[in-house]
Design an enzyme around this catalytic site. Structure first.
Site, short mmCIF file in Angstrom:
data_model
loop_
_atom_site.label_atom_id
_atom_site.label_comp_id
_atom_site.label_asym_id
_atom_site.label_seq_id
_atom_site.Cartn_x
_atom_site.Cartn_y
_atom_site.Cartn_z
N GLU A 1 40.87 34.81 39.42
CA GLU A 1 42.45 33.92 39.16
C GLU A 1 41.61 33.39 37.61
OE1 GLU A 1 42.82 31.84 42.04
OE2 GLU A 1 43.43 33.16 43.63
N SER B 1 46.60 31.81 41.05
CA SER B 1 46.85 32.33 41.71
C SER B 1 48.22 32.07 41.89
CB SER B 1 46.48 30.28 42.59
OG SER B 1 47.04 29.71 44.43
#
Length: 290
Positions: free
Chosen positions: A181, A206
């Site tokens: 991420e 996210s």
């Protein structure tokens, strides 16, 4: 349901990968097709002012599915052994300010869309439900970073300028490896109060990310994708309503540059990670192992 709740762009990885395991095919174009049919019902952060607790109090996901009843296959079995229709018959509609009826949806289209163009021939994804209308069509010069860490350093020293398109590469399934991420970058952009900065990456981030943050650019840089050919100052065009993303280069210029690119090789421990890099597929297909 993912489109209706303004869910995470990670659904464009997980659902195609799960479908592949079942011998089915879900692709990025399906998200666009369903996004035209299914609206973003909810205004749950980062799509709006409500929170997840508000959703729970209003009846949760069953209440959302109740609103979408006419669009769902009610005869499918659930993990309880009952059919979906049996569960929805018992579901309560709850607070209509949090979960409105379909014709009063928060946004007319679904939360996640895929963009295609010469910068992402296989596609890339963005949560359009968290993008302000003024940024849905945007263009600007590229500011290229070879990793998330380089981009974070530029944010810390405040060298990012309004109007730029941050390009973060080598963070995809092969290049990351593992597609880590890049939430730290999207959160820093938000907290730094930039108004006119977009970001594209072959990595992911996210579901809490807001603004014009585009991920899963495929093919990725480590797989010879056009994102590897981008240089500082190249003009990049983003058009969410038209589902396009492009760079102001001809196909010949892109291929010529790619011939000169030396793919960045990250040192990997022996064992599984090296096998993963050799076998992992494109993020556009779900980043499953061939």
């Amino acid at each position: 349901v993912s489109q209706a709740i303004g869910g995470s762009t990670n659904a464009t990885l997980h659902l195609p990968a799960l479908a592949h395991e079942l011998g089915l095919d879900i692709n990025l174009a399906d998200f666009n097709r369903l996004g035209k049919k299914i609206p973003t019902l909810l205004s749950i952060a980062p799509n709006g002012p409500h929170g997840v607790l508000d959703l729970y109090a209003a009846g949760g996901v069953p209440a959302v599915m109740k609103r979408l009843e006419e669009d769902m296959h009610l005869d499918v079995l659930t993990c309880t052994g009952k059919k979906l229709g049996n569960h929805l018959a018992e579901a309560q509609k709850g607070d209509t300010t949090v979960i409105p009826e379909k014709h009063k949806a928060h946004r007319a289209e679904g939360g996640t869309v895929a963009l295609f163009g010469n910068l992402a021939p296989e596609g890339c994804v963005i949560k359009q439900s968290a993008v302000e209308d003024g940024m849905k069509v945007f263009s600007g010069p590229a500011r290229v970073f070879e990793s998330e860490h380089e981009a974070l350093a530029a944010l810390r020293d405040k060298s990012i300028k309004e109007g730029e398109v941050l390009v973060i590469r080598n963070e995809g399934p092969k290049g990351g490896p593992g597609m880590p991420e890049t939430l730290a970058v999207t959160m820093n952009l938000s907290m730094s109060d930039y108004q006119k900065v977009a970001m594209i990456t072959d990595g992911r981030f996210s579901g809490a990310s807001a603004g014009p943050c585009i991920g899963h650019v495929s093919p990725e840089a480590a797989d010879g994708g056009p994102i590897a050919a981008v240089r500082n100052g190249d003009k990049i065009y983003i058009d969410i309503p038209e589902r396009t993303i492009s760079i102001d280069l001809t196909e010949q210029e892109i291929h010529s540059r790619l011939d000169e690119v030396e793919v960045r090789q990250r040192e990997l421990p022996k064992g599984y990670m090296r096998r993963y890099v050799k076998l992992v597929n494109s993020a556009a297909k779900g980043a499953y192992l061939d």
